[in-house]
Design an enzyme around this catalytic site. Structure first.
Site, mmCIF file in Angstrom:
data_model
loop_
_atom_site.group_PDB
_atom_site.id
_atom_site.type_symbol
_atom_site.label_atom_id
_atom_site.label_comp_id
_atom_site.label_asym_id
_atom_site.label_seq_id
_atom_site.Cartn_x
_atom_site.Cartn_y
_atom_site.Cartn_z
ATOM 1 N N LYS A 191 0.737 -1.017 -0.391
ATOM 2 C CA LYS A 191 -0.144 0.157 -0.282
ATOM 3 C C LYS A 191 0.945 1.115 -0.059
ATOM 4 O O LYS A 191 0.799 1.913 -0.558
ATOM 5 C CB LYS A 191 -0.894 -0.216 1.002
ATOM 6 N N ASP A 216 -10.625 3.438 1.785
ATOM 7 C CA ASP A 216 -9.972 2.977 2.737
ATOM 8 C C ASP A 216 -11.417 3.570 3.696
ATOM 9 O O ASP A 216 -11.816 3.976 4.783
ATOM 10 C CB ASP A 216 -8.870 2.499 3.795
HETATM 11 P P1 NAP Z 1 -0.624 -1.457 10.058
HETATM 12 O O1 NAP Z 1 -0.540 -0.579 9.227
HETATM 13 O O2 NAP Z 1 0.641 -2.468 10.465
HETATM 14 O O3 NAP Z 1 -0.763 -0.317 11.575
HETATM 15 C C1 NAP Z 1 -0.957 -1.340 12.507
HETATM 16 C C2 NAP Z 1 -1.921 -0.633 13.689
HETATM 17 O O4 NAP Z 1 -2.155 -1.229 14.625
HETATM 18 C C3 NAP Z 1 -0.242 -0.155 14.054
HETATM 19 O O5 NAP Z 1 -0.386 1.489 14.808
HETATM 20 C C4 NAP Z 1 0.253 -0.375 14.869
HETATM 21 O O6 NAP Z 1 0.500 -0.462 16.940
HETATM 22 C C5 NAP Z 1 -0.972 -0.782 16.319
HETATM 23 N N1 NAP Z 1 -0.613 -2.649 16.838
HETATM 24 C C6 NAP Z 1 0.123 -3.978 15.691
HETATM 25 N N2 NAP Z 1 -0.223 -4.473 16.736
HETATM 26 C C7 NAP Z 1 -0.837 -4.640 17.780
HETATM 27 C C8 NAP Z 1 -0.689 -4.907 19.235
HETATM 28 N N3 NAP Z 1 -0.648 -6.271 19.730
HETATM 29 N N4 NAP Z 1 -1.844 -4.154 19.925
HETATM 30 C C9 NAP Z 1 -1.217 -2.221 19.980
HETATM 31 N N5 NAP Z 1 -1.318 -1.975 19.194
HETATM 32 C C10 NAP Z 1 -1.035 -2.592 17.982
HETATM 33 O O7 NAP Z 1 -1.639 -2.101 9.907
HETATM 34 P P2 NAP Z 1 -2.960 -1.592 9.478
HETATM 35 O O8 NAP Z 1 -2.267 -1.790 7.256
HETATM 36 O O9 NAP Z 1 -3.172 0.581 9.929
HETATM 37 O O10 NAP Z 1 -3.833 -2.225 9.212
HETATM 38 C C11 NAP Z 1 -5.075 -1.960 10.278
HETATM 39 C C12 NAP Z 1 -5.569 -3.778 11.201
HETATM 40 O O11 NAP Z 1 -6.700 -2.906 10.335
HETATM 41 C C13 NAP Z 1 -5.644 -4.728 10.354
HETATM 42 O O12 NAP Z 1 -7.007 -5.360 11.334
HETATM 43 C C14 NAP Z 1 -6.554 -4.239 9.224
HETATM 44 O O13 NAP Z 1 -6.497 -5.642 9.132
HETATM 45 C C15 NAP Z 1 -7.510 -3.900 9.449
HETATM 46 N N6 NAP Z 1 -7.891 -3.493 7.912
HETATM 47 C C16 NAP Z 1 -9.499 -3.714 7.814
HETATM 48 C C17 NAP Z 1 -10.061 -3.486 6.204
HETATM 49 C C18 NAP Z 1 -11.714 -3.743 5.479
HETATM 50 O O14 NAP Z 1 -11.857 -3.307 5.320
HETATM 51 N N7 NAP Z 1 -11.886 -4.187 7.208
HETATM 52 C C19 NAP Z 1 -8.998 -2.697 5.400
HETATM 53 C C20 NAP Z 1 -7.398 -2.275 6.269
HETATM 54 C C21 NAP Z 1 -7.539 -2.260 7.114
HETATM 55 P P3 NAP Z 1 2.301 0.328 16.303
HETATM 56 O O15 NAP Z 1 2.930 1.897 15.979
HETATM 57 O O16 NAP Z 1 2.935 0.384 18.687
HETATM 58 O O17 NAP Z 1 3.447 -0.813 15.817
#
Ligand code: NAP
Length: 523
Positions: A309, A346
């Site tokens: 992305k 998104d």
């Molecule tokens: P990302 O860029 O990797 O960001 C993950 C975020 O979650 C970061 O802020 C990270 O914090 C935090 N995090 C990760 N593990 C954690 C833990 N164990 N405890 C607390 N905080 C934690 O991921 P993303 O693309 O933003 O996606 C995030 C979520 O949204 C995923 O589950 C994804 O599947 C979901 N999503 C869903 C859709 C949909 O269509 N429904 C679309 C997009 C994303 P740090 O900064 O501390 O690492």
């Protein structure tokens, strides 16, 4: 010699060879024919994989009966030897004998691999060809290479069809296969495709490149080649019968993508809105490989998923200002001139489900996380007048996001004192069967709780939120709405969001995603 063989080709043309041949296997003859019986209502072109049987010749009386009972069915008999990638351990002579008898049992085509055919005398092949159309086949289980050289070797042997099946190790291998088909299919009756997870492009688009037909599996458990797609998916998801030169190609690209729900919902949307398009899942191991296919196939629209992305941004000709601010792109459009434009849908995935329930102006919203999805949510909500708070595990990303979006940061310790209109989980905490929650019960004080996670459908956070009296918004709504916005950008038509939701929910249910939650609840 030619007269005998042409007879068959003429007959097959008259039968209008169907475009999809379903491979049928079985542990014994009865099971194989039973499976064939279960298929004939929807599939009139079958391949009997005799080499899967312990004693292939014993199946022929049953196959004869089957063929007599179903005169509208076209069948191929295949008894591939181990040396050619099959399971038959007998000699070339016994392979020929079985294929000859299969022709006598009514199979209109017989498949013989190049390795065996090269060891036959011309009169043996002539005899076989006088009884059925000959498909001369070649399989490469490692790579897609030397297609021209292989064809040259094959056409030295007279056959009715030349089948070349290779293995795609990159997406670009599909381009090689399709260019090869385009170049030679007017001189020879060719069947060409690439095996492997990365071969999906050639399995769906090979026909329009010139392959006479393609192969499909009876079901997920009965694939006779790696990456084979089921007949049901080829017919109903990819609508292979309708794929033609004008069909626009769309795809989700990422690593991994095997479990993506996007092909199911996007193809359903294309069908519902009668768009001549097909949507594939592309396992892209590198962006370079993916972008080469976008240019060469060409691919008109891409959904970009993990891990590309952010990385895709530097390959685009332009992005809208919203996407630039977020710093992540999940949607690419390829314009007529080949230029690539990036968008982030998104945001629509977060904003639309909320706007269907409330006004965002001055709404007090807590976003958990500061990654890509959180950034899309925060910028989108701020643009619509919401008061946005960010809580993230690590301070740095939260501070940077808050500064650039003019949002506020809160500390976890403050949560107990605060209440919100909406809490949004944009972290992966609670995904799969972990049954974790990013918040404790006493930290959930909100009118709505929105979890971006859709596997499981009901996360622990949502279950606790319901118990606390909040209304919940499941992640599948975000998934459908971000896809709906992509559909609108690509086609200019309103997306059939209800139909997309129905298909997504059904697919999740079939996958037993709701089951994860149930299991976890028992723990
Ligand atoms: P990302 O860029 O990797 O960001 C993950 C975020 O979650 C970061 O802020 C990270 O914090 C935090 N995090 C990760 N593990 C954690 C833990 N164990 N405890 C607390 N905080 C934690 O991921 P993303 O693309 O933003 O996606 C995030 C979520 O949204 C995923 O589950 C994804 O599947 C979901 N999503 C869903 C859709 C949909 O269509 N429904 C679309 C997009 C994303 P740090 O900064 O501390 O690492």
């Amino acid at each position: 010699m030619a007269a005998a063989s042409n007879n068959f080709v003429a007959r097959l043309r008259a039968l209008r060879l169907p475009r999809v041949c379903v491979a049928v296997i079985g542990s014994d003859a009865a099971e194989m024919v039973e499976k064939a019986e279960s298929l004939v209502r929807d599939n009139t072109f079958l391949e009997f994989r005799l080499d899967y049987l312990p004693r292939p010749a014993l199946a022929l009386p049953k196959i004869k009966q089957f063929n007599e009972y179903h005169p509208h069915v076209v069948s191929i008999a295949t008894c591939r030897r181990v040396a050619g990638g099959g399971k038959f351990r007998g000699s070339v002579a016994s392979q020929l004998d079985i294929l000859g008898k299969a022709a006598g049992a009514g199979c209109q085509l017989v498949d013989l691999e190049l390795q065996s055919a090269s060891r036959c005398k011309p009169e043996q092949l002539y005899r076989l060809r006088s009884r059925a159309a000959l498909v001369l086949s070649y399989h490469d289980f490692r790579a897609t290479k030397k297609l021209e050289e292989t064809l040259e070797k094959m056409v030295a042997i007279s056959a009715d069809f030349y089948k070349i099946v290779t293995t795609a190790t990159t997406l670009h291998d599909n381009v090689l296969m399709m260019k090869f088909l385009e170049k030679h299919s007017d001189q020879h009756s060719l069947i060409g495709l690439c095996m492997g997870e990365q071969g999906i492009i050639s399995r769906v688009l090979g026909l329009r490149a010139g392959s006479v037909f393609t192969f499909a599996a009876l079901n997920e458990d009965e694939k006779t080649g790696p990456g084979q797609v089921t007949a049901q998916d080829l017919h109903s998801t990819y609508r292979i019968e309708q794929v033609d030169a004008a069909t626009r190609v769309y795809a989700v690209a990422g690593d991994p993508v095997a479990h993506s729900l996007s092909p199911a919902i996007m193809n359903a949307a294309l069908r519902r809105e009668t768009v001549n398009g097909v949507y594939l899942a592309l396992h892209a191991k590198t962006l370079k490989d993916l972008l080469g296919c976008v240019r060469d196939i060409p691919i008109h629209g891409l959904s970009i998923t993990m891990p590309y992305k952010q990385a895709i941004l530097s390959h685009l000709d332009n992005t809208d200002s919203h996407t630039t601010k977020i710093g992540a792109c999940n949607t690419v459009v390829r314009a007529q001139d080949g230029k690539l434009y990036g968008f982030n849908t998104d945001t629509a995935g977060v904003v639309r489900p909320l706007q269907q329930r409330m006004s965002l102006e001055k709404a007090k919203i807590l976003v958990l996380g500061a990654g890509g999805a959180a950034r899309a949510a925060v910028f989108g909500l701020k643009e619509r007048g919401a008061e946005v708070y960010i809580l993230n595990r690590t301070a740095g990303p939260a501070q940077r996001l808050a500064r650039s979006a003019r949002a506020r940061i809160i500390k976890r310790a403050d949560l107990k004192k605060l209440s919100f209109d909406v809490i949004i989980n944009a972290t992966p905490v609670g995904m799969g069967n972990t049954w974790e929650s990013p918040l404790n019960e006493n930290e959930i004080k909100a009118h709505y709780v929105f979890d971006m996670i859709y596997d499981p459908v009901e996360t622990r956070l949502l279950k606790m939120a319901k118990a606390a009296g909040a209304e919940v918004i499941p992640g599948v709504e975000m998934f459908v709405q971000q896809a709906a916005r992509q559909f609108e950008i690509w086609t200019g038509k309103p997306a059939p969001a209800d139909e997309m939701m129905r298909v997504a929910s059904k697919a999740l249910e079939e996958r037993g995603v709701t089951g994860h939650a149930k299991e976890a609840q028992k723990k």
